[in-house]
Design a protein around this motif. Sequence first.
Motif, PDB file in Angstrom:
ATOM      1  N   TYR A  22       0.813  -1.224   0.000  1.00 17.29           N
ATOM      2  CA  TYR A  22       0.000   0.000   0.000  1.00 17.29           C
ATOM      3  C   TYR A  22       0.845   1.272   0.000  1.00 17.29           C
ATOM      4  O   TYR A  22       0.494   2.256  -0.619  1.00 17.29           O
ATOM      5  CB  TYR A  22      -0.900   0.059   1.234  1.00 17.29           C
ATOM      6  N   VAL A  29       5.139 -10.146  -2.303  1.00 20.71           N
ATOM      7  CA  VAL A  29       4.488 -11.452  -2.470  1.00 20.71           C
ATOM      8  C   VAL A  29       3.214 -11.232  -3.280  1.00 20.71           C
ATOM      9  O   VAL A  29       2.719 -10.119  -3.374  1.00 20.71           O
ATOM     10  CB  VAL A  29       4.102 -12.110  -1.118  1.00 20.71           C
ATOM     11  N   ASP A  35      -3.200 -13.377   0.857  1.00 17.71           N
ATOM     12  CA  ASP A  35      -4.546 -13.780   1.294  1.00 17.71           C
ATOM     13  C   ASP A  35      -4.520 -15.084   2.086  1.00 17.71           C
ATOM     14  O   ASP A  35      -5.298 -15.262   3.017  1.00 17.71           O
ATOM     15  CB  ASP A  35      -5.483 -13.936   0.087  1.00 17.71           C
ATOM     16  N   SER A  79     -12.916  -1.347   3.291  1.00 16.09           N
ATOM     17  CA  SER A  79     -12.449  -2.522   2.575  1.00 16.09           C
ATOM     18  C   SER A  79     -13.703  -3.358   2.265  1.00 16.09           C
ATOM     19  O   SER A  79     -14.806  -2.933   2.584  1.00 16.09           O
ATOM     20  CB  SER A  79     -11.474  -3.256   3.483  1.00 16.09           C
ATOM     21  N   LEU A  80     -13.530  -4.521   1.657  1.00 11.28           N
ATOM     22  CA  LEU A  80     -14.704  -5.350   1.363  1.00 11.28           C
ATOM     23  C   LEU A  80     -14.536  -6.739   1.968  1.00 11.28           C
ATOM     24  O   LEU A  80     -13.442  -7.298   1.947  1.00 11.28           O
ATOM     25  CB  LEU A  80     -14.891  -5.494  -0.150  1.00 11.28           C
ATOM     26  N   GLU A 111     -21.263  -5.788  -9.814  1.00  8.29           N
ATOM     27  CA  GLU A 111     -20.335  -4.951 -10.595  1.00  8.29           C
ATOM     28  C   GLU A 111     -18.985  -5.643 -10.688  1.00  8.29           C
ATOM     29  O   GLU A 111     -18.663  -6.496  -9.876  1.00  8.29           O
ATOM     30  CB  GLU A 111     -20.122  -3.589  -9.895  1.00  8.29           C
ATOM     31  N   LYS A 113     -15.084  -5.925 -10.026  1.00  9.61           N
ATOM     32  CA  LYS A 113     -14.173  -5.384  -9.022  1.00  9.61           C
ATOM     33  C   LYS A 113     -12.864  -5.040  -9.732  1.00  9.61           C
ATOM     34  O   LYS A 113     -12.045  -5.911 -10.023  1.00  9.61           O
ATOM     35  CB  LYS A 113     -13.921  -6.391  -7.907  1.00  9.61           C
ATOM     36  N   THR A 118      -7.827   2.979  -5.123  1.00  2.00           N
ATOM     37  CA  THR A 118      -9.073   3.652  -4.754  1.00  2.00           C
ATOM     38  C   THR A 118      -8.903   5.159  -4.851  1.00  2.00           C
ATOM     39  O   THR A 118      -7.892   5.708  -4.411  1.00  2.00           O
ATOM     40  CB  THR A 118      -9.438   3.327  -3.290  1.00  2.00           C
ATOM     41  N   ARG A 134      -7.274   6.161  -0.556  1.00  2.00           N
ATOM     42  CA  ARG A 134      -8.056   5.670   0.567  1.00  2.00           C
ATOM     43  C   ARG A 134      -7.285   5.766   1.884  1.00  2.00           C
ATOM     44  O   ARG A 134      -7.847   6.050   2.930  1.00  2.00           O
ATOM     45  CB  ARG A 134      -8.448   4.209   0.313  1.00  2.00           C
ATOM     46  N   GLU A 168     -12.086   3.950  -8.922  1.00  2.13           N
ATOM     47  CA  GLU A 168     -10.829   3.210  -8.971  1.00  2.13           C
ATOM     48  C   GLU A 168      -9.990   3.769 -10.115  1.00  2.13           C
ATOM     49  O   GLU A 168     -10.487   3.872 -11.234  1.00  2.13           O
ATOM     50  CB  GLU A 168     -11.173   1.727  -9.219  1.00  2.13           C
ATOM     51  N   LYS A 280     -23.548  -5.797  -4.109  1.00  2.00           N
ATOM     52  CA  LYS A 280     -24.000  -4.782  -3.158  1.00  2.00           C
ATOM     53  C   LYS A 280     -25.522  -4.825  -3.039  1.00  2.00           C
ATOM     54  O   LYS A 280     -26.211  -5.040  -4.040  1.00  2.00           O
ATOM     55  CB  LYS A 280     -23.625  -3.383  -3.663  1.00  2.00           C
TER      56      LYS A 280
HETATM   57  N1  LIG Z   1       0.497  -8.733  -2.159  1.00  2.00           N
HETATM   58  C1  LIG Z   1       0.562  -8.081  -1.035  1.00  2.00           C
HETATM   59  O1  LIG Z   1       1.626  -7.928  -0.453  1.00  2.00           O
HETATM   60  C2  LIG Z   1      -0.683  -7.493  -0.446  1.00  2.00           C
HETATM   61  C3  LIG Z   1      -0.633  -6.729   0.702  1.00  2.00           C
HETATM   62  C4  LIG Z   1      -1.827  -6.193   1.180  1.00  2.00           C
HETATM   63  C5  LIG Z   1      -3.012  -6.409   0.510  1.00  2.00           C
HETATM   64  N2  LIG Z   1      -3.015  -7.158  -0.618  1.00  2.00           N
HETATM   65  C6  LIG Z   1      -4.261  -7.445  -1.371  1.00  2.00           C
HETATM   66  O2  LIG Z   1      -5.226  -6.492  -1.166  1.00  2.00           O
HETATM   67  C7  LIG Z   1      -6.452  -7.085  -0.766  1.00  2.00           C
HETATM   68  C8  LIG Z   1      -7.136  -6.184   0.231  1.00  2.00           C
HETATM   69  O3  LIG Z   1      -7.534  -5.190  -0.575  1.00  2.00           O
HETATM   70  P1  LIG Z   1      -8.153  -3.841  -0.179  1.00  2.00           P
HETATM   71  O4  LIG Z   1      -8.612  -3.795   1.222  1.00  2.00           O
HETATM   72  O5  LIG Z   1      -7.228  -2.802  -0.682  1.00  2.00           O
HETATM   73  O6  LIG Z   1      -9.332  -3.859  -1.134  1.00  2.00           O
HETATM   74  P2  LIG Z   1     -10.530  -4.856  -1.098  1.00  2.00           P
HETATM   75  O7  LIG Z   1     -10.144  -6.087  -1.844  1.00  2.00           O
HETATM   76  O8  LIG Z   1     -11.031  -5.008   0.272  1.00  2.00           O
HETATM   77  O9  LIG Z   1     -11.568  -4.092  -1.951  1.00  2.00           O
HETATM   78  C9  LIG Z   1     -11.998  -2.781  -1.655  1.00  2.00           C
HETATM   79  C10 LIG Z   1     -11.636  -1.933  -2.799  1.00  2.00           C
HETATM   80  O10 LIG Z   1     -12.203  -2.439  -3.988  1.00  2.00           O
HETATM   81  C11 LIG Z   1     -12.216  -1.407  -4.931  1.00  2.00           C
HETATM   82  N3  LIG Z   1     -13.323  -1.596  -5.891  1.00  2.00           N
HETATM   83  C12 LIG Z   1     -13.164  -1.937  -7.195  1.00  2.00           C
HETATM   84  N4  LIG Z   1     -14.321  -2.020  -7.829  1.00  2.00           N
HETATM   85  C13 LIG Z   1     -15.280  -1.731  -6.931  1.00  2.00           C
HETATM   86  C14 LIG Z   1     -16.705  -1.644  -7.009  1.00  2.00           C
HETATM   87  N5  LIG Z   1     -17.385  -1.894  -8.143  1.00  2.00           N
HETATM   88  N6  LIG Z   1     -17.378  -1.319  -5.887  1.00  2.00           N
HETATM   89  C15 LIG Z   1     -16.712  -1.082  -4.733  1.00  2.00           C
HETATM   90  N7  LIG Z   1     -15.365  -1.148  -4.603  1.00  2.00           N
HETATM   91  C16 LIG Z   1     -14.649  -1.467  -5.692  1.00  2.00           C
HETATM   92  C17 LIG Z   1     -12.334  -0.145  -4.155  1.00  2.00           C
HETATM   93  O11 LIG Z   1     -11.298   0.722  -4.517  1.00  2.00           O
HETATM   94  C18 LIG Z   1     -12.203  -0.551  -2.709  1.00  2.00           C
HETATM   95  O12 LIG Z   1     -11.332   0.286  -2.003  1.00  2.00           O
HETATM   96  C19 LIG Z   1      -6.063  -8.406  -0.174  1.00  2.00           C
HETATM   97  O13 LIG Z   1      -7.073  -9.368  -0.379  1.00  2.00           O
HETATM   98  C20 LIG Z   1      -4.789  -8.744  -0.893  1.00  2.00           C
HETATM   99  O14 LIG Z   1      -5.119  -9.556  -2.012  1.00  2.00           O
HETATM  100  C21 LIG Z   1      -1.893  -7.700  -1.094  1.00  2.00           C
END
Ligand SMILES: NC(=O)c1ccc[n+]([C@@H]2O[C@H](COP(=O)([O-])OP(=O)(O)OC[C@H]3O[C@@H](n4cnc5c(N)ncnc54)[C@H](O)[C@@H]3O)[C@@H](O)[C@H]2O)c1
Length: 660
Positions: A22, A29, A35, A79-80, A111, A113, A118, A134, A168, A280
């Motif tokens: 972030y 990774v 996840d 988040s979702l 919808e 994703k 964000t 965000r 997004e 949703k």
């Molecule tokens: N690889 C890594 O090191 C690492 C580290 C942290 C997180 N992650 C990934 O990030 C995920 C967590 O993600 P998060 O909390 O940023 O996002 P999330 O997966 O919880 O999803 C929320 C986000 O989805 C987006 N979005 C896209 N289309 C949308 C729609 N139609 N309606 C609503 N929202 C929509 C929005 O921007 C919203 O902020 C984890 O599951 C993981 O896969 C990866």
Amino acid sequence: MDQMKEMEQLVKQLNEYSYKYYVLDQPIVSDKEYDSLYDQLIELEEKTGHVLLDSPTQRVGGEPLKKFQSHQHVALLWSLDKAKTAEELVAWEQRIKKKLESNHEIEYIVEYKFDGLTLNLTYENGELVQAATRGNGVVGESIIEQVKTIQAIPLGVDFNNKMEIQGEGLMAISTLAQYNKTAKEPLKNPRNAAAGALRNLDPKVTAKRKLGAFCYSIGYYEGMEFETHIQMIDFLKKNRFPVSNYIKSCKGIDQVIEQIREVEAGMKELDYLTDGIVIKVNDLRTREILGYTQKFPRWAIAYKFEAQEVTTKLEAVLWQVGRTGKLTPAAQLEPVEIAGVTVSRATLNNWEDIQRKKVKVGCQVWLRRSGDVIPEIMGAIEETCEEAVEIEKPQHCPACDSEIVHRGVHIFCPNSLSCKPQLVSRIVHYASRDAMDIEGFSEKTAEQLFEALGLKNIAALYELKYEDLIQLERFGDKKAKNLLDAIEESKTCKLDAFIYALGIPNVGRKTAADLANYFGDLEKIQRANYDELVVLPDIGGIVAQSIVGFFEDEKIIKSIELLLAEGIKPQHKMKNRQESIFSGKTVVVTGTLENYGRKEIQTLLEEQGAKVSGSISKNTDFVIAGDNAGSKLKKAQEILESGVETNLQILDEAAFEALL
Ligand SMILES: NC(=O)c1ccc[n+]([C@@H]2O[C@H](COP(=O)([O-])OP(=O)(O)OC[C@H]3O[C@@H](n4cnc5c(N)ncnc54)[C@H](O)[C@@H]3O)[C@@H](O)[C@H]2O)c1
Ligand SMILES: [Zn+2]
């Protein structure tokens, strides 16, 4: 290990990964790995009933970056919640119904994703006054100057009260590919490309990445009333916000599940990275009753797909020799599952590509699969390359040991006359269905002819005798005779098939047909110069160059002479092309037709100016489906239902005839 210790370690590890993901936009990774650790942590938290203070299960996203001004959102960003299976979606609906204390049917909006960064856009007095990331959901970073470079986002609207629009920011997959062609530092994936661009202090860098965006919600608004999500979306559309053209209403979770099944396959073809589908509750009053947990709304959930991007170890690189003598590096990988299939090979394009992507044998590399193409290695994770070894550039052909030569970014084996893989694949190509159509000619056969009979050029095919063939392994009387017949038959051939069979670099079946139709005979094509070639609608500079270069090559001239001396007669009937609804269109025929054979309909369509293709994509214009049409028809239907932009139409035989 005791469970508390294990939890502490997981939290520490996940927080480190999140920081890289972030805050730095440099994940180390894949999401899949992240996840799976995250799921382990949740399980432990449930088992022990303990949640550590800094557990990632309690927070949204990451902390804002210090280099940007922080911005406080009016409406919080969430988040979702996630589901991976239909059962989990059903369980989610049950939780909702329980909370609502009602068993009424719920209307959901489905919808895509989109997987980017964000954005929270603030409008006041009809103007875009702020745009923020965000961040941790409460406070984000102000990236207004960067966001203004996204052409799709309106700078002004016909609405004067304050509102916050959520969306997004994204980089199209094709834009990324284009960018990477010339970039010194190739970008590893579209998500980090978009996030990195938007959080670059220099908006000029952002502008170069040509980002796009989709808006999906209004988080805060004054002086308006909305009752449903759909009303919000309509407002966004009316005010010219970029909104995805796929937004579906479903009654009850079963319809949602059906809907997901229908669109899932087509989504791999989208030009924007998606990692799932968001579901949703449509009614906003119901949303209010359902409320939020620490981390996400109870009225929405993300159905996550299997990862299209993973990391794995690069075990070796093998150089393969193709028909033109080009050496391409093929990567051997530690087998890894990506989008549902196990993969152990990938492309690395060329030597320069390896250098730019800084991949070495032994590194963990990013692998991406989009659509049905061979997965591509996008780059290496630097931290894992310490003990890796450089990939060596071959000095000699791995097949025939000739010294290699350089042409542009590629390397070649110049021994086109006796380098086995070159010769074998040239013969196989020459004999293939779209070329000279010599039936019963496999790669194995070509290898046998090379090895046992010393076949060194294509013309020598026409000198083969029954006595030669019958002594070969796996050759009986019938097989030998059939092959000789087929070779003899190929002497009468169509000009375009012959042109294609020659294997001119960058000249496929369609270009070959264009050349035949335009010039009408072989000699004219051989003599055509650059200026004469580029006037053809689909021939660009590179193709024209490679045609001219091909026919200037002494060895090629000689081998064409030999073929003609063997009695090959390329024929061409100049046809008056009919202008029709099919002119210039890509058409796929599938299933059995009542009034036309395979070849017959192909000729008919070509006369009408159509390009007849064997595979379906969103770029196909017509699918003509006869009886027992199978997977191709199904794929066409999936594309139509997926909501991607396409001109695709499915015709049955009657509808096709009506258009003639
Ligand atoms: N690889 C890594 O090191 C690492 C580290 C942290 C997180 N992650 C990934 O990030 C995920 C967590 O993600 P998060 O909390 O940023 O996002 P999330 O997966 O919880 O999803 C929320 C986000 O989805 C987006 N979005 C896209 N289309 C949308 C729609 N139609 N309606 C609503 N929202 C929509 C929005 O921007 C919203 O902020 C984890 O599951 C993981 O896969 C990866
Ligand atoms: Zn060679």
